[in-house]
Design a protein around this motif. Sequence first.
Motif, PDB file in Angstrom:
ATOM      1  N   GLY A  71       0.745  -0.916  -0.430  1.00 56.34           N
ATOM      2  CA  GLY A  71       0.298  -0.269   0.018  1.00 56.34           C
ATOM      3  C   GLY A  71       0.831   1.142  -0.560  1.00 56.34           C
ATOM      4  N   PHE A  72       1.826   1.766   1.135  1.00 54.23           N
ATOM      5  CA  PHE A  72       2.429   2.220   0.376  1.00 54.23           C
ATOM      6  C   PHE A  72       3.412   2.616  -0.661  1.00 54.23           C
ATOM      7  N   TYR A  73       4.311   1.647  -1.198  1.00 52.32           N
ATOM      8  CA  TYR A  73       4.707   2.004  -2.508  1.00 52.32           C
ATOM      9  C   TYR A  73       3.085   1.782  -3.944  1.00 52.32           C
ATOM     10  N   SER A  74       2.141   1.832  -3.057  1.00 57.12           N
ATOM     11  CA  SER A  74       1.528   1.424  -4.302  1.00 57.12           C
ATOM     12  C   SER A  74       1.347   3.230  -4.218  1.00 57.12           C
ATOM     13  N   ALA A  75       1.125   4.303  -3.157  1.00 53.61           N
ATOM     14  CA  ALA A  75       0.671   5.386  -3.126  1.00 53.61           C
ATOM     15  C   ALA A  75       1.800   5.903  -3.312  1.00 53.61           C
ATOM     16  N   ILE A  76       3.037   5.745  -3.612  1.00 59.11           N
ATOM     17  CA  ILE A  76       4.678   6.423  -4.258  1.00 59.11           C
ATOM     18  C   ILE A  76       4.483   6.546  -5.317  1.00 59.11           C
ATOM     19  N   VAL A  77       3.367   4.946  -5.869  1.00 57.70           N
ATOM     20  CA  VAL A  77       3.802   5.368  -7.585  1.00 57.70           C
ATOM     21  C   VAL A  77       2.400   6.260  -8.136  1.00 57.70           C
ATOM     22  N   ASP A 100      -6.742   8.829  -0.942  1.00 54.68           N
ATOM     23  CA  ASP A 100      -7.190   8.464   1.058  1.00 54.68           C
ATOM     24  C   ASP A 100      -7.571   7.597   0.356  1.00 54.68           C
ATOM     25  N   GLY A 101      -8.062   6.344  -0.323  1.00 54.17           N
ATOM     26  CA  GLY A 101      -8.360   5.359  -0.425  1.00 54.17           C
ATOM     27  C   GLY A 101      -7.352   4.296   0.067  1.00 54.17           C
ATOM     28  N   ILE A 102      -6.263   4.438  -0.737  1.00 51.01           N
ATOM     29  CA  ILE A 102      -4.889   4.205  -0.157  1.00 51.01           C
ATOM     30  C   ILE A 102      -4.545   3.417   0.441  1.00 51.01           C
ATOM     31  N   LEU A 103      -4.724   4.703   0.977  1.00 53.72           N
ATOM     32  CA  LEU A 103      -3.669   5.006   2.777  1.00 53.72           C
ATOM     33  C   LEU A 103      -4.430   4.737   3.470  1.00 53.72           C
ATOM     34  N   VAL A 168       3.694   9.977   7.507  1.00 54.86           N
ATOM     35  CA  VAL A 168       4.361   9.823   8.609  1.00 54.86           C
ATOM     36  C   VAL A 168       4.514   8.677   8.902  1.00 54.86           C
ATOM     37  N   VAL A 169       3.254   8.657   9.410  1.00 57.05           N
ATOM     38  CA  VAL A 169       3.234   7.176  10.453  1.00 57.05           C
ATOM     39  C   VAL A 169       3.759   5.625   9.314  1.00 57.05           C
ATOM     40  N   LEU A 170       3.066   5.915   8.392  1.00 57.23           N
ATOM     41  CA  LEU A 170       2.896   4.065   6.917  1.00 57.23           C
ATOM     42  C   LEU A 170       4.456   4.337   7.177  1.00 57.23           C
ATOM     43  N   THR A 171       5.602   5.391   7.008  1.00 59.38           N
ATOM     44  CA  THR A 171       6.691   5.129   6.689  1.00 59.38           C
ATOM     45  C   THR A 171       7.602   5.209   7.745  1.00 59.38           C
ATOM     46  N   LEU A 172       7.187   5.062   8.812  1.00 54.11           N
ATOM     47  CA  LEU A 172       8.283   5.087   9.984  1.00 54.11           C
ATOM     48  C   LEU A 172       7.393   3.875  10.351  1.00 54.11           C
ATOM     49  N   MET A 173       6.482   3.069  10.207  1.00 53.46           N
ATOM     50  CA  MET A 173       6.117   1.643  10.244  1.00 53.46           C
ATOM     51  C   MET A 173       6.573   0.703   9.298  1.00 53.46           C
ATOM     52  N   PHE A 174       6.940   1.244   7.399  1.00 53.09           N
ATOM     53  CA  PHE A 174       7.296  -0.436   7.047  1.00 53.09           C
ATOM     54  C   PHE A 174       9.158   0.727   6.626  1.00 53.09           C
ATOM     55  N   MET A 175       9.402   1.440   6.050  1.00 56.04           N
ATOM     56  CA  MET A 175      10.543   1.960   6.347  1.00 56.04           C
ATOM     57  C   MET A 175      11.431   2.228   7.449  1.00 56.04           C
ATOM     58  N   ASP A 176      11.817   0.204   7.741  1.00 55.81           N
ATOM     59  CA  ASP A 176      12.444   0.352   8.312  1.00 55.81           C
ATOM     60  C   ASP A 176      14.308  -0.635   7.987  1.00 55.81           C
ATOM     61  N   SER A 177      14.635  -0.438   6.988  1.00 52.39           N
ATOM     62  CA  SER A 177      15.974  -0.977   6.576  1.00 52.39           C
ATOM     63  C   SER A 177      15.961  -0.435   5.552  1.00 52.39           C
ATOM     64  N   ASN A 178      17.633  -0.999   4.948  1.00 47.54           N
ATOM     65  CA  ASN A 178      18.506  -0.149   4.126  1.00 47.54           C
ATOM     66  C   ASN A 178      17.857  -0.891   2.500  1.00 47.54           C
ATOM     67  N   LYS A 179      17.426  -1.756   2.660  1.00 50.76           N
ATOM     68  CA  LYS A 179      16.791  -2.682   1.464  1.00 50.76           C
ATOM     69  C   LYS A 179      15.554  -1.729   1.303  1.00 50.76           C
TER      70      LYS A 179
END
Length: 494
Positions: A71-77, A100-103, A168-179
């Motif tokens: 969902g996070f990557y879909s929002a970026i696309v 809004d729906g994707i988030l 912000v919340v989704l990024t902090l929850m998901f972006m937890d590694s360099n990969k």
Amino acid sequence: MNTGTNHINPFDKLCGSAGLASGTAILGVLLATVALAFLLVKMKVAGAVLLLALFFGGIYAYALFKHPILGFYSAIVLNFVILGSTRYVKFPFPVGFVMDGILVLSFLALIFSRFRERVDWSPAGKPVTFLAVLWLGYFIFQLMNPEARSTEAWIAGRSTGFHFLFVVVLTLMFMDSNKRLDTFLYIWGVFSILASFKGMGQLFFGVDAAEQAWLDGGAAQTHVLFGKLRIFGFYTDAGNYGANQGYSAVVALIYAMTKKGRAKIFFITVGVLGLYGMLISGTRGAIAVPFIGFMTFFVLRKNIKVLTAGVLFVALVFVFFKFTTIGNGNDQIRRMRTGFDPNNPSLMVRKKNQAILKTYLASRPFGGGVGHGGDKAQRFLPHAFLSHVATDSWYVMIWVEMGIVGLVLHLIILFYVIGTASFKVMFRIRDPITKLRMSALIAGMAGVMVASYGNEVLGQMPNSLLIYATMAIISVPEIFERPKEDYLPKPIEK
């Protein structure tokens, strides 16, 4: 002898295709087939499209709830293409509701993917989240603003308040590694390259039918100057396009320093094409993004030689645009050069508008209401005073709609995040690769912040979600720091 139901052999249950032998299953299949056939006959092409949408939508929903980061990557696309798509598709609802729906779905997927256990929200428990909640609270408070006249206008401007917290919340929850950070930057880079190629197509081959209709509908007034097209790619407008191309260039060129081989070539390509896309957009304010971005990077390096060389290079570029006429035969260079003229007519008009707004807002500390400022407000308030005074700048727009209180709060949030992140990079982080990665994002954000004085780029997609995600990532650089043994010099064996 037990004559109850316990004598039933559990292995005798029908499964798989054998289950179709039952009358209920056969009836269900027949009814479904008839329903699908009826739908196709009645709706024809639309019915087929609907069926395909339901089919692929079901697959996507299954994948999303199994892997919520999708969902996070879909929002970026979507962030890159959703607004520009309105030139080609007439949506029966405001297209912003898709984002809004994707988030929201991403949040639900995150919760339900861990339904049998409590979701650990601790990664999101950071100061930047508190600031996002505070900003959303002030945004909701605007519903009670005595100057506000339209709830519909507030709803139309909802992304200013809600998207910041969600991302912000989704990024902090998901972006937890360099990969995962790399994946985020690769997605960003791919769509930046596509935008660059789209812009070059418009420059060399002209616009397509849908884009021409958009220009004919009124956009030509700002996008065709002296017979020359200002390039806009598949973004909302040339200003947004130029700023984002410059933003992508700064981040990619610095990030390339952390890569080798094909990955390095990829990010250098993103950077070079981004600078070219910025140039052909004809957006004068966009040039502030690489200027401020690279200057910020040189300061973050804490290296006198690098800082001196960087300042000298930036000074030479400034002299080129400010004090020479070299390249004036090129339309793009000539237009960029006007951005260094303090007496530029466009700048004079902006200063005049700001003087008018200053008088109007002197007695309105909470502003005129969310969605009530600039041309966009004419849809809801065609005769209101603020609807007929251009805001032009992102900060002026915040000032007009949310008052001096909202503007000060907004600036405090931006400078707190970028200030604390810069401090960590300069004095806390030891891993040189992590320093470069965070510096790339900080530099890009700094450039967009300054460029937003001339255009409303910080709050426009695709810049907005990228900035919000960046604010979350640079707030926790320690997460991406590698173990010391990966970057400290190895001891020399005797």
